[in-house]
Write an enzyme that holds these catalytic residues in place. Sequence first.
Site, PDB file in Angstrom:
ATOM      1  N   CYS A   1     -44.437  -4.719  18.937  1.00  0.00           N
ATOM      2  CA  CYS A   1     -44.133  -3.794  17.851  1.00  0.00           C
ATOM      3  C   CYS A   1     -44.227  -4.597  16.547  1.00  0.00           C
ATOM      4  O   CYS A   1     -43.378  -5.442  16.262  1.00  0.00           O
ATOM      5  CB  CYS A   1     -42.742  -3.228  18.089  1.00  0.00           C
ATOM      6  SG  CYS A   1     -42.264  -1.993  16.894  1.00  0.00           S
TER       7      CYS A   1
ATOM      8  N   CYS B   1     -39.476  -1.197   3.465  1.00  0.00           N
ATOM      9  CA  CYS B   1     -40.284   0.025   3.454  1.00  0.00           C
ATOM     10  C   CYS B   1     -39.843   0.878   2.276  1.00  0.00           C
ATOM     11  O   CYS B   1     -38.654   0.972   1.983  1.00  0.00           O
ATOM     12  CB  CYS B   1     -40.092   0.795   4.759  1.00  0.00           C
ATOM     13  SG  CYS B   1     -41.089   2.305   4.848  1.00  0.00           S
TER      14      CYS B   1
ATOM     15  N   GLU C   1     -44.362   1.036   6.336  1.00  0.00           N
ATOM     16  CA  GLU C   1     -45.208   2.223   6.509  1.00  0.00           C
ATOM     17  C   GLU C   1     -46.666   1.743   6.457  1.00  0.00           C
ATOM     18  O   GLU C   1     -47.181   1.385   5.396  1.00  0.00           O
ATOM     19  CB  GLU C   1     -44.898   3.226   5.380  1.00  0.00           C
ATOM     20  CG  GLU C   1     -45.902   4.346   5.211  1.00  0.00           C
ATOM     21  CD  GLU C   1     -46.268   5.081   6.512  1.00  0.00           C
ATOM     22  OE1 GLU C   1     -45.384   5.418   7.305  1.00  0.00           O
ATOM     23  OE2 GLU C   1     -47.488   5.278   6.731  1.00  0.00           O
TER      24      GLU C   1
ATOM     25  N   SER D   1     -48.455   4.111  13.460  1.00  0.00           N
ATOM     26  CA  SER D   1     -47.493   5.193  13.263  1.00  0.00           C
ATOM     27  C   SER D   1     -47.248   5.396  11.768  1.00  0.00           C
ATOM     28  O   SER D   1     -46.982   4.444  11.044  1.00  0.00           O
ATOM     29  CB  SER D   1     -46.182   4.818  13.964  1.00  0.00           C
ATOM     30  OG  SER D   1     -45.185   5.791  13.745  1.00  0.00           O
TER      31      SER D   1
ATOM     32  N   SER E   1     -44.698  10.452  12.549  1.00  0.00           N
ATOM     33  CA  SER E   1     -43.247  10.574  12.699  1.00  0.00           C
ATOM     34  C   SER E   1     -42.795  11.887  12.086  1.00  0.00           C
ATOM     35  O   SER E   1     -42.886  12.075  10.874  1.00  0.00           O
ATOM     36  CB  SER E   1     -42.557   9.390  12.029  1.00  0.00           C
ATOM     37  OG  SER E   1     -42.843   8.214  12.749  1.00  0.00           O
TER      38      SER E   1
ATOM     39  N   HIS F   1     -39.719  14.268  13.151  1.00  0.00           N
ATOM     40  CA  HIS F   1     -38.259  14.296  13.016  1.00  0.00           C
ATOM     41  C   HIS F   1     -37.632  15.632  12.637  1.00  0.00           C
ATOM     42  O   HIS F   1     -36.407  15.764  12.622  1.00  0.00           O
ATOM     43  CB  HIS F   1     -37.744  13.222  12.027  1.00  0.00           C
ATOM     44  CG  HIS F   1     -38.349  11.885  12.224  1.00  0.00           C
ATOM     45  ND1 HIS F   1     -38.459  11.303  13.460  1.00  0.00           N
ATOM     46  CD2 HIS F   1     -38.906  11.011  11.352  1.00  0.00           C
ATOM     47  CE1 HIS F   1     -39.052  10.123  13.333  1.00  0.00           C
ATOM     48  NE2 HIS F   1     -39.338   9.930  12.064  1.00  0.00           N
TER      49      HIS F   1
ATOM     50  N   CYS G   1     -36.320   0.815  18.207  1.00  0.00           N
ATOM     51  CA  CYS G   1     -36.971   1.531  17.104  1.00  0.00           C
ATOM     52  C   CYS G   1     -36.019   1.738  15.947  1.00  0.00           C
ATOM     53  O   CYS G   1     -34.894   2.192  16.126  1.00  0.00           O
ATOM     54  CB  CYS G   1     -37.420   2.916  17.556  1.00  0.00           C
ATOM     55  SG  CYS G   1     -38.646   2.853  18.831  1.00  0.00           S
TER      56      CYS G   1
HETATM   57  N1  SAH Z   1     -43.115   3.779   9.015  1.00  0.00           N
HETATM   58  C1  SAH Z   1     -43.757   4.208  10.201  1.00  0.00           C
HETATM   59  C2  SAH Z   1     -43.779   3.182  11.310  1.00  0.00           C
HETATM   60  C3  SAH Z   1     -42.540   2.373  11.505  1.00  0.00           C
HETATM   61  S1  SAH Z   1     -41.124   3.259  12.072  1.00  0.00           S
HETATM   62  C4  SAH Z   1     -43.159   5.503  10.691  1.00  0.00           C
HETATM   63  O1  SAH Z   1     -42.107   5.898  10.197  1.00  0.00           O
HETATM   64  O2  SAH Z   1     -43.775   6.136  11.538  1.00  0.00           O
HETATM   65  C5  SAH Z   1     -41.511   3.449  13.798  1.00  0.00           C
HETATM   66  C6  SAH Z   1     -40.728   4.548  14.507  1.00  0.00           C
HETATM   67  O3  SAH Z   1     -39.344   4.215  14.631  1.00  0.00           O
HETATM   68  C7  SAH Z   1     -40.788   5.864  13.738  1.00  0.00           C
HETATM   69  O4  SAH Z   1     -41.127   6.943  14.566  1.00  0.00           O
HETATM   70  C8  SAH Z   1     -39.377   5.970  13.253  1.00  0.00           C
HETATM   71  O5  SAH Z   1     -39.048   7.235  12.961  1.00  0.00           O
HETATM   72  C9  SAH Z   1     -38.578   5.373  14.365  1.00  0.00           C
HETATM   73  N2  SAH Z   1     -37.201   5.070  13.977  1.00  0.00           N
HETATM   74  C10 SAH Z   1     -36.753   4.723  12.755  1.00  0.00           C
HETATM   75  N3  SAH Z   1     -35.400   4.571  12.761  1.00  0.00           N
HETATM   76  C11 SAH Z   1     -34.983   4.842  14.020  1.00  0.00           C
HETATM   77  C12 SAH Z   1     -33.701   4.817  14.657  1.00  0.00           C
HETATM   78  N4  SAH Z   1     -32.609   4.486  13.989  1.00  0.00           N
HETATM   79  N5  SAH Z   1     -33.655   5.128  15.957  1.00  0.00           N
HETATM   80  C13 SAH Z   1     -34.784   5.440  16.661  1.00  0.00           C
HETATM   81  N6  SAH Z   1     -36.012   5.438  16.125  1.00  0.00           N
HETATM   82  C14 SAH Z   1     -36.120   5.154  14.800  1.00  0.00           C
HETATM   83 FE1  SF4 Z   2     -40.155   3.408   6.634  1.00  0.00          FE
HETATM   84 FE2  SF4 Z   2     -40.855   4.356   9.057  1.00  0.00          FE
HETATM   85 FE3  SF4 Z   2     -38.353   3.471   8.580  1.00  0.00          FE
HETATM   86 FE4  SF4 Z   2     -39.171   5.763   7.498  1.00  0.00          FE
HETATM   87  S1  SF4 Z   2     -38.936   5.333   9.697  1.00  0.00           S
HETATM   88  S2  SF4 Z   2     -38.041   4.107   6.432  1.00  0.00           S
HETATM   89  S3  SF4 Z   2     -41.288   5.290   7.058  1.00  0.00           S
HETATM   90  S4  SF4 Z   2     -40.202   2.253   8.541  1.00  0.00           S
END
Ligand code: SAH
Ligand code: SF4
Length: 342
Positions: free
Chosen positions: A99, A106, A157, A188, A211, A213, A329
């Site tokens: 990963c 970010c 990101e 992602s 992503s 949500h 994640c």
């Molecule tokens: N910025 C990009 C890629 C990095 S985040 C994005 O947001 O897609 C990678 C994944 O981890 C995303 O799907 C994000 O939503 C998830 N993620 C972020 N915080 C999390 C958390 N606290 N618990 C579980 N997944 C989370």
């Molecule tokens: Fe950045 Fe992805 Fe985290 Fe959102 S989930 S703050 S886009 S790293």
Amino acid sequence: MIERAVIEEAVTSLGEPRYRARQVYEALTRGLVTDFAGMTTLPARLREELAARLTPVTLTEIETRVSRRGDARKTLFATADGHPVETVLMTPARRATVCVSSQVGCAVGCAFCASGRLGLRRDLSAEEMVDQVLSAQRALRPEGRHVTNVVFMGMGEPFHNYDETLRACRLLNDPEGFSLAARAMSVSTAGVVPGIDRFAGEALQLNLAVSLHAGTDVLRGELVPLNRRYPLAALFAACERYVTRTRRKLFFEYVVLADVNDTAEQAAALTRRLRRPLYHLNLIAYNAAGGPFERPRPDALVAFRKRLEAAGVHCTVRRSPGDDIEAACGQLALRKVEGAAR
Ligand code: SAH
Ligand code: SF4
């Protein structure tokens, strides 16, 4: 990691034959050598001259933590200018997935994610991204294993750092170098619409994850601030263009926050958007990251999945190893290592 063209330039400017560049490149990407001194196929003088010009590894390893079950390890690196970078290697069963972080911090600032909390410090270079993968490959080597998948789901990101992310994918894919299949890599995005359109036109068969949500603009706007710039209608129009053009599966990531986005209303809204042949929804239970949210109870998560499936949405629950070492994640965060790295 050093790009091949850069090595070639250095080698030829030293009056050495071109095949020396290939030797260096292979030593870095296949031999996993970390310094020129270790490239014993080169004459000693050339090793010294290259060492004076080029840096073979861009990241310094500071610390590695292994999860209790041994199926995840998180490494903290420092960049040459002292920024922290975290990478997770997940090794459930036969896979070994890295990963990768694409930025330090970010700028998106999702409500449930630790990476966004301190904002963006800087973009990472392709070399810094590739070095995260090479380091994982080095860690696996004693066990006779190797990296099978790379996901750009660490800090950052990727589409806010589009060019370097794609350059990293091409470097990892290079058949004369690391040679990881494009279909073994996933990028992602939190929903950067111009990035999705560009990605659809790339020649490499990379995977895309969006992503999501939330299924409504009201809720998504609260969870993913980027939704105000690219609301769901614009996002899904781009997703449609992507699948029409590539005919590839499109993955949606959905962090399930108990009683926030696992309601009947959200399930109905998601169903309207996602009931499509090439769309696939991955549900991820929220991992505590210091926000006001709670992880769903396992039975609630199953019920949400079943509701979506019954309505015709392709849907799976994704396991996310390493939560006991803050490697799951969304748990990667900026820590104060700037001092320690020097
Ligand atoms: N910025 C990009 C890629 C990095 S985040 C994005 O947001 O897609 C990678 C994944 O981890 C995303 O799907 C994000 O939503 C998830 N993620 C972020 N915080 C999390 C958390 N606290 N618990 C579980 N997944 C989370
Ligand atoms: Fe950045 Fe992805 Fe985290 Fe959102 S989930 S703050 S886009 S790293």
